[in-house]
Design a protein around this motif. Structure first.
Motif: not given
Ligand code: MG
Ligand code: AMP
Length: 495
Positions: A79-81, A185-187, A254-257, A264-266
């Motif tokens: 889960v993330y935001a 683990l993402r922001v 921020t979910d891609n950092m 991450i996430d090309y």
């Molecule tokens: Mg993403």
């Protein structure tokens, strides 16, 4: 009922699943009609300790499609935001991805094994949970190219074609990418819990992150401030590397950092052809939020969002916490510039440090503006100029005099160092690539794969990109600028 597990020689050690209950949902990938392995990154698989030789092709394909879990895996959706184009989405998460588990390689390094496109999860928000072949191959190409360019990144391990047709603008072949990462683990992972004022959970996550990535901070006086400082520093180093190779991520939400400092996430990412700081490739980035030159600013903005999630952990007094955190986030610009300057010095062949180096490097970028200069070829061409052969570089400018002016200053600067030209050229060629994933070549490979099931152009491109600094015979077409028709190249999110 999940299928019987298959042993692939890996020792899973699933710390995220074990230590972070409530941060994910256990989930199994979809069964797909006819999974077939299209690509395996053999060197990477071997380095990670995969043992696949004893398996049937169908078994390998079903593992990398997510329908069958290898022994020891504990697949889950995290889960993330995240702030997407500046607006906060409180509930994102792996909507079409699964963390299979974590493995520790021979060097004791821990890696996530992660599937993308393995089917819907409780976080799919109406999406189909699938991925299509073009974007999957694009992520494969870009991630591996970045790795070869020495940019920290998640890496591609395998691609499976599922046999499904997935509806996008048209029906397209479905595919699943397996990628590895230092972690996912993402922001945005922190934002999810901070937004719900779940300080205990945020603390648990911070402790986990420190333990996993920044163990040296355990003894720190204020480990959470240390965490912020270290993440800011890693991102400063990362974004400097992007800028130095001309990479435009395209969706720096921020979910891609990551906290690890890996790219991450090309998605709709691409490399600069002609140098223009305002370059945006993504069709959905209408206001240039994620343009080439705005990437450092956006990274800092994202880090400020990360800092906000840590405030209650940094100090009991909010004002004090804000003061301490702001100091770290503000330091980003200084660190970024330091990394960029160090990197650009090497690109320019400088081995000593002089006061005027930043201005010299910056002025080269100013000279390139509006001149339709191919960014990659210019830096590569500087090596010829070291030996007085300036033609290669100057011809790239619409007005070659712009280069000549700058070249005089650079030549004077080089003359103040006693370095043999051969040695200088070798070190420049080791950081200024000859081959990058040229947009027209990437499109050519994706088109052939998607429309004609012809994977030869993709394979050839991968061979070129995994050795980007060394000139190879008969590959000059891969080092050429895009044809005119690619001047306004656009990428599409293509989920
Ligand atoms: Mg993403
Ligand atoms: P991305 O733009 O790939 O970083 O994804 C942003 C969010 O949208 C993540 O939570 C993804 O899991 C989710 N997402 C993207 N594509 C799909 C899809 N086809 N089905 C379900 N969720 C998706």
């Amino acid at each position: 009922m999940p299928n019987a597990a298959i042993d692939i020689g890996l020792k899973f050690d699933n710390s995220y699943a074990k230590q972070l209950e409530g941060f994910y949902v256990s989930h199994q990938g979809d069964k797909v009609p006819t999974p077939a392995l299209l690509k395996l990154n053999h060197l990477l698989a071997e380095a990670l300790g995969f043992e696949l030789d004893h398996l049937q092709a169908e078994e390998v394909a079903s593992i990398f499609s997510g329908s069958v879990s290898p022994t020891g895996a504990a697949p889950l959706a995290q889960v993330y935001a995240g702030h997407q184009f500046g607006s906060f989405s409180p509930q994102l998460g792996d909507g079409r991805a699964l963390l299979l588990g974590e493995i520790i390689n021979r060097n004791g390094e821990r890696y996530d094994i992660h599937l993308k496109g393995s089917g819907p999860t409780p976080f799919s928000r109406g999406g189909d949970g699938k991925a299509v072949l073009g974007p999957v191959l694009r992520e494969y190409i870009m991630g591996e190219a970045m790795h070869a360019l020495n940019v920290p990144t998640t890496r591609a391990l395998a691609v499976v074609i599922t046999g499904e047709k997935i509806m996008r603008k048209e029906l397209l072949p479905g595919a699943v990418l397996t990628r590895i990462a230092a972690s996912h683990l993402r922001v945005g992972t922190f934002q999810f819990f901070a937004n719900r004022n779940e300080t205990d959970k945020a603390k648990q996550l911070a402790d986990y992150t420190i333990e996993r990535h920044f163990h040296e901070l355990v003894e720190d006086q204020n480990p959470y401030l240390g965490l912020l400082r270290t993440v800011c520093d890693r991102q400063a180093a990362l974004i400097a590397k992007w800028m130095l190779v001309g990479f435009v991520h395209g969706v720096m939400n921020t979910d891609n950092m990551t906290l690890s400092g890996e790219t991450i996430d090309y998605g709709p990412c691409a490399f600069l052809d002609q140098y223009d700081p305002a370059t945006v490739f993504s069709s959905i980035d209408k206001h240039g939020r994620y343009s080439y030159s705005n990437q450092p600013n956006i990274a800092q903005w994202n880090l400020a969002r990360f800092a906000e999630t840590l405030l209650p952990l940094i100090a009991g007094d909010k004002e004090e916490a804000v003061k301490l955190a702001s100091h770290e986030v503000n330091a980003f610009s200084r660190h970024y510039q330091k990394y960029w300057l160090t990197g650009v010095r090497t690109k320019l062949g400088l081995t000593t440090i002089e006061e005027g180096d930043f201005t010299l490097a910056h002025d080269l970028h100013l000279a390139m503006e509006g001149q339709n200069v191919d960014f990659t070829l210019l830096f590569r061409g500087l090596a010829d100029a070291v030996r007085g052969k300036t033609d290669v570089a100057r011809k790239l400018f619409d007005t070659p005099g712009k280069f000549d002016q700058w070249h005089t200053r650079w030549a004077e600067r080089l003359a103040r160092e006693s370095v043999e030209p051969e040695q200088r050229i070798a070190s420049m060629n080791a950081v200024n690539p000859l081959y990058i994933p040229r947009n027209h070549k990437v499109e050519e490979a994706l088109y052939a794969a998607e429309k004609e099931s012809n994977y030869a152009p993709f394979e050839k491109l991968m061979t070129v990109l995994t050795n980007p600094f060394e000139k190879q015979e008969n590959l000059s077409e891969y080092a050429e600028p895009a044809p005119e028709s690619f001047a306004s190249y656009q990428t599409f999110c293509g989920t």
